[in-house]
Design a protein around this motif. Sequence first.
Motif, PDB file in Angstrom:
ATOM      1  N   UNK A  50      65.019 -21.322 -49.575  1.00  0.00           N
ATOM      2  CA  UNK A  50      66.082 -20.573 -48.893  1.00  0.00           C
ATOM      3  C   UNK A  50      65.711 -20.358 -47.425  1.00  0.00           C
ATOM      4  N   UNK A  51      64.485 -19.923 -47.186  1.00  0.00           N
ATOM      5  CA  UNK A  51      64.049 -19.672 -45.808  1.00  0.00           C
ATOM      6  C   UNK A  51      63.989 -20.970 -45.006  1.00  0.00           C
ATOM      7  N   UNK A  52      63.535 -22.047 -45.630  1.00  0.00           N
ATOM      8  CA  UNK A  52      63.447 -23.332 -44.945  1.00  0.00           C
ATOM      9  C   UNK A  52      64.825 -23.826 -44.531  1.00  0.00           C
ATOM     10  N   UNK A  53      65.804 -23.723 -45.452  1.00  0.00           N
ATOM     11  CA  UNK A  53      67.171 -24.145 -45.136  1.00  0.00           C
ATOM     12  C   UNK A  53      67.766 -23.279 -44.029  1.00  0.00           C
ATOM     13  N   UNK A  54      67.539 -21.975 -44.098  1.00  0.00           N
ATOM     14  CA  UNK A  54      68.059 -21.060 -43.083  1.00  0.00           C
ATOM     15  C   UNK A  54      67.422 -21.366 -41.729  1.00  0.00           C
ATOM     16  N   UNK A  55      66.116 -21.630 -41.722  1.00  0.00           N
ATOM     17  CA  UNK A  55      65.415 -21.923 -40.466  1.00  0.00           C
ATOM     18  C   UNK A  55      65.917 -23.241 -39.884  1.00  0.00           C
ATOM     19  N   UNK A  56      66.127 -24.241 -40.727  1.00  0.00           N
ATOM     20  CA  UNK A  56      66.641 -25.535 -40.255  1.00  0.00           C
ATOM     21  C   UNK A  56      68.017 -25.369 -39.617  1.00  0.00           C
ATOM     22  N   UNK A  58      69.198 -22.628 -38.284  1.00  0.00           N
ATOM     23  CA  UNK A  58      69.004 -21.867 -37.050  1.00  0.00           C
ATOM     24  C   UNK A  58      68.522 -22.780 -35.931  1.00  0.00           C
ATOM     25  N   UNK A  59      67.556 -23.654 -36.224  1.00  0.00           N
ATOM     26  CA  UNK A  59      67.018 -24.574 -35.216  1.00  0.00           C
ATOM     27  C   UNK A  59      68.117 -25.519 -34.737  1.00  0.00           C
ATOM     28  N   UNK A  60      68.901 -26.039 -35.660  1.00  0.00           N
ATOM     29  CA  UNK A  60      69.981 -26.959 -35.306  1.00  0.00           C
ATOM     30  C   UNK A  60      71.008 -26.283 -34.398  1.00  0.00           C
ATOM     31  N   UNK A  61      71.388 -25.060 -34.730  1.00  0.00           N
ATOM     32  CA  UNK A  61      72.368 -24.328 -33.925  1.00  0.00           C
ATOM     33  C   UNK A  61      71.834 -24.005 -32.531  1.00  0.00           C
ATOM     34  N   UNK A  62      70.597 -23.545 -32.459  1.00  0.00           N
ATOM     35  CA  UNK A  62      70.045 -23.196 -31.150  1.00  0.00           C
ATOM     36  C   UNK A  62      69.833 -24.444 -30.299  1.00  0.00           C
ATOM     37  N   UNK A  63      69.448 -25.558 -30.913  1.00  0.00           N
ATOM     38  CA  UNK A  63      69.307 -26.806 -30.162  1.00  0.00           C
ATOM     39  C   UNK A  63      70.658 -27.230 -29.591  1.00  0.00           C
TER      40      UNK A  63
END
Length: 159
Positions: A50-56, A58-63
């Motif tokens: 769950x955390x890995x998917x959420x972090x991915x 988040x990274x995609x959106x901020x990029x």
Amino acid sequence: MSDDKKPKPVDLDNINLDLMKLKVTDMPSLLEYAHTVGGFAITPTNQGAIKSNARSAMVEQTEEQLNIIYEQMKTLAKQVQDIKKRVYISDLIYNVEIPFTPVIGKTYYLYEENTGKRYLSLVSPDEWGKAMDSQVFLAEIRLNADHTWKVIKSTIELS
């Protein structure tokens, strides 16, 4: 009513409070299992996934947002360079001889004589003919409404 169906009296002296503590909770909503007959079971989840998917995400959106800002910065940097060029050429023109009053929106020509003297002219390089030998064409320019000059064609390096 039969004897086994009758309610039994509670013997308060025989209640084991320590054992009761193990069977009750102050916050039943935090139990990992259903604590009432109609409750639903809460099953543990894979927190790492769950955390890995959420972090991915988040990274995609901020990029994506950073790329948008980067593109805006490139556009602004180009606009800054364009303004610097206009100011440079405008400053250059306002430091040369102008034997007439320039009209906004009209095209003019910047020349340099063999002596190094620069001047603004109404005459294009094509119209000079043989007289062009004594001067060098530098730029074709147009006067903007803000009294800066737009470079249409130029043979000089703008710094």
